[in-house]
Design a protein around this motif. Structure first.
Motif, PDB file in Angstrom:
ATOM      1  N   HIS A  99       0.866  -1.173   0.000  1.00  0.00           N
ATOM      2  CA  HIS A  99       0.000   0.000   0.000  1.00  0.00           C
ATOM      3  C   HIS A  99       0.906   1.228   0.000  1.00  0.00           C
ATOM      4  CE1 HIS A  99      -3.510  -2.469   1.116  1.00  0.00           C
ATOM      5  NE2 HIS A  99      -2.608  -3.169   1.792  1.00  0.00           N
ATOM      6  N   SER A 100       0.684   2.134  -0.947  1.00  0.00           N
ATOM      7  CA  SER A 100       1.529   3.317  -1.038  1.00  0.00           C
ATOM      8  C   SER A 100       0.693   4.552  -1.335  1.00  0.00           C
ATOM      9  CB  SER A 100       2.592   3.136  -2.123  1.00  0.00           C
ATOM     10  OG  SER A 100       1.993   2.911  -3.379  1.00  0.00           O
ATOM     11  N   ARG A 101       1.316   5.700  -1.121  1.00  0.00           N
ATOM     12  CA  ARG A 101       0.687   6.983  -1.425  1.00  0.00           C
ATOM     13  C   ARG A 101       1.616   7.719  -2.384  1.00  0.00           C
ATOM     14  NH1 ARG A 101      -0.142   9.784   3.612  1.00  0.00           N
ATOM     15  NH2 ARG A 101      -1.752   8.267   3.947  1.00  0.00           N
ATOM     16  N   ILE A 102       1.086   8.126  -3.526  1.00  0.00           N
ATOM     17  CA  ILE A 102       1.845   8.788  -4.581  1.00  0.00           C
ATOM     18  C   ILE A 102       1.425  10.257  -4.637  1.00  0.00           C
ATOM     19  CG2 ILE A 102       2.377   8.811  -7.051  1.00  0.00           C
ATOM     20  CD1 ILE A 102       3.083   6.128  -5.820  1.00  0.00           C
ATOM     21  N   THR A 103       2.416  11.150  -4.692  1.00  0.00           N
ATOM     22  CA  THR A 103       2.145  12.571  -4.850  1.00  0.00           C
ATOM     23  C   THR A 103       2.781  13.039  -6.147  1.00  0.00           C
ATOM     24  OG1 THR A 103       2.149  12.880  -2.457  1.00  0.00           O
ATOM     25  CG2 THR A 103       2.364  14.854  -3.793  1.00  0.00           C
ATOM     26  N   LYS A 104       1.961  13.659  -6.977  1.00  0.00           N
ATOM     27  CA  LYS A 104       2.420  14.195  -8.260  1.00  0.00           C
ATOM     28  C   LYS A 104       2.002  15.649  -8.327  1.00  0.00           C
ATOM     29  CE  LYS A 104       0.130  11.034 -10.583  1.00  0.00           C
ATOM     30  NZ  LYS A 104      -0.438  10.251 -11.675  1.00  0.00           N
ATOM     31  N   GLY A 105       2.743  16.422  -9.087  1.00  0.00           N
ATOM     32  CA  GLY A 105       2.394  17.825  -9.267  1.00  0.00           C
ATOM     33  C   GLY A 105       2.467  18.198 -10.720  1.00  0.00           C
ATOM     34  N   LYS A 106       1.474  18.901 -11.177  1.00  0.00           N
ATOM     35  CA  LYS A 106       1.445  19.356 -12.554  1.00  0.00           C
ATOM     36  C   LYS A 106       1.063  20.828 -12.536  1.00  0.00           C
ATOM     37  CE  LYS A 106      -0.546  18.257 -17.018  1.00  0.00           C
ATOM     38  NZ  LYS A 106      -1.525  17.440 -17.716  1.00  0.00           N
ATOM     39  N   ARG A 107       1.977  21.651 -13.017  1.00  0.00           N
ATOM     40  CA  ARG A 107       1.753  23.104 -13.061  1.00  0.00           C
ATOM     41  C   ARG A 107       1.429  23.674 -11.691  1.00  0.00           C
ATOM     42  NH1 ARG A 107      -1.702  22.332 -18.285  1.00  0.00           N
ATOM     43  NH2 ARG A 107      -0.038  22.211 -19.805  1.00  0.00           N
ATOM     44  N   GLY A 108       2.194  23.276 -10.687  1.00  0.00           N
ATOM     45  CA  GLY A 108       2.029  23.818  -9.346  1.00  0.00           C
ATOM     46  C   GLY A 108       0.884  23.245  -8.544  1.00  0.00           C
ATOM     47  N   GLY A 114      -3.767   6.947  -3.505  1.00  0.00           N
ATOM     48  CA  GLY A 114      -3.237   5.715  -2.940  1.00  0.00           C
ATOM     49  C   GLY A 114      -3.181   4.633  -3.999  1.00  0.00           C
ATOM     50  N   GLU A 115      -2.256   3.705  -3.819  1.00  0.00           N
ATOM     51  CA  GLU A 115      -2.165   2.553  -4.705  1.00  0.00           C
ATOM     52  C   GLU A 115      -2.017   1.292  -3.870  1.00  0.00           C
ATOM     53  OE1 GLU A 115      -0.034   4.463  -8.654  1.00  0.00           O
ATOM     54  OE2 GLU A 115       0.985   2.854  -7.586  1.00  0.00           O
ATOM     55  N   ARG A 116      -2.706   0.255  -4.298  1.00  0.00           N
ATOM     56  CA  ARG A 116      -2.545  -1.065  -3.716  1.00  0.00           C
ATOM     57  C   ARG A 116      -1.908  -1.906  -4.815  1.00  0.00           C
ATOM     58  NH1 ARG A 116      -7.817  -2.660  -2.933  1.00  0.00           N
ATOM     59  NH2 ARG A 116      -7.947  -1.020  -1.424  1.00  0.00           N
ATOM     60  N   THR A 117      -0.632  -2.279  -4.630  1.00  0.00           N
ATOM     61  CA  THR A 117       0.131  -2.987  -5.652  1.00  0.00           C
ATOM     62  C   THR A 117       0.261  -4.449  -5.253  1.00  0.00           C
ATOM     63  OG1 THR A 117       1.385  -0.966  -6.043  1.00  0.00           O
ATOM     64  CG2 THR A 117       2.269  -2.990  -6.971  1.00  0.00           C
ATOM     65  N   TYR A 118      -0.178  -5.343  -6.124  1.00  0.00           N
ATOM     66  CA  TYR A 118      -0.087  -6.779  -5.896  1.00  0.00           C
ATOM     67  C   TYR A 118       1.149  -7.291  -6.621  1.00  0.00           C
ATOM     68  CZ  TYR A 118      -4.927  -6.219  -4.441  1.00  0.00           C
ATOM     69  OH  TYR A 118      -6.067  -5.821  -3.806  1.00  0.00           O
ATOM     70  N   LEU A 119       2.026  -7.984  -5.901  1.00  0.00           N
ATOM     71  CA  LEU A 119       3.262  -8.507  -6.477  1.00  0.00           C
ATOM     72  C   LEU A 119       3.374  -9.999  -6.210  1.00  0.00           C
ATOM     73  CD1 LEU A 119       4.125  -5.616  -4.776  1.00  0.00           C
ATOM     74  CD2 LEU A 119       5.989  -5.924  -6.352  1.00  0.00           C
ATOM     75  N   ARG A 120       4.174 -10.668  -7.033  1.00  0.00           N
ATOM     76  CA  ARG A 120       4.512 -12.063  -6.762  1.00  0.00           C
ATOM     77  C   ARG A 120       5.915 -12.327  -7.295  1.00  0.00           C
ATOM     78  NH1 ARG A 120       0.755 -14.624 -11.099  1.00  0.00           N
ATOM     79  NH2 ARG A 120       2.283 -14.972 -12.725  1.00  0.00           N
ATOM     80  N   ARG A 121       6.528 -13.385  -6.769  1.00  0.00           N
ATOM     81  CA  ARG A 121       7.867 -13.773  -7.213  1.00  0.00           C
ATOM     82  C   ARG A 121       7.751 -14.485  -8.556  1.00  0.00           C
ATOM     83  NH1 ARG A 121      12.343 -11.973  -4.756  1.00  0.00           N
ATOM     84  NH2 ARG A 121      13.379 -13.927  -4.975  1.00  0.00           N
TER      85      ARG A 121
END
Length: 171
Positions: A99-108, A114-121
């Motif tokens: 579970h992560s939180r992404i911050t992006k900015g466009k033109r100020g 939030g993102e829930r990323t599912y991973l596996r080996r």
């Protein structure tokens, strides 16, 4: 790459050459699923579509349009990623949810989601299976002040996506 001595885009406050660059060169060098999520964020910020494609499980790679993705991400400014929570699952820990939180900015204008990323080996490395985007505009249900966060982290909304503080500092 000219970014080697600059700070890593993942927000770790480490030089890129000591943080995400080794993972971008060899995905197998990532020690945890969270490292892959951070390195993938850095790859998006740097426009490294080779690593971005490599981070996806093999059967889903053919669906990725890297040119369209690069065109879309080149118009955005990636600010930070915060890992909120990690769940490792499976008998040998071969599956994980980050579970992560992404911050992006466009033109100020900064936006956070939030993102829930599912991973596996797969092939001796952590790879992305699926990503759920959790909209910050979705308010929690109005059934009490201690409601669980809709992102599924298991934390209270006011301490998770409703908070402006980082819950886990990037190492």
């Amino acid at each position: 790459m000219k970014y080697n001595q600059q700070l890593c885009p993942c927000g770790s406050r480490k030089p890129y050459c000591d943080c995400c660059l080794p993972i971008h060169r060899s995905i197998r060098s990532a020690k945890s699923p969270a490292d892959i999520v951070r390195a993938r964020f850095a790859a998006m910020a740097l426009g490294d579509m080779i690593f971005f494609r490599e981070s996806i499980i093999k059967k889903h790679r053919r669906f990725l349009d890297t040119e369209a993705l690069l065109a879309a991400t080149s118009r955005q400014i990636f600010r930070s990623i915060s890992i909120i929570h990690i769940d490792q699952k499976g008998v040998l820990g071969g599956k994980a949810i980050v579970h992560s939180r992404i911050t992006k900015g466009k033109r100020g204008r900064l936006t956070t989601h939030g993102e829930r990323t599912y991973l596996r080996r797969e092939l001796l490395a952590w790879r992305i299976v699926e990503i759920d985007i959790i909209s910050p505009d979705t308010p929690p249900p109005k059934n009490g002040r201690n409601v669980l966060c809709p992102c599924g982290s298991g934390r209270k909304y006011k301490h998770c996506c409703g908070s402006t503080k980082k819950l886990i500092k990037n190492p």
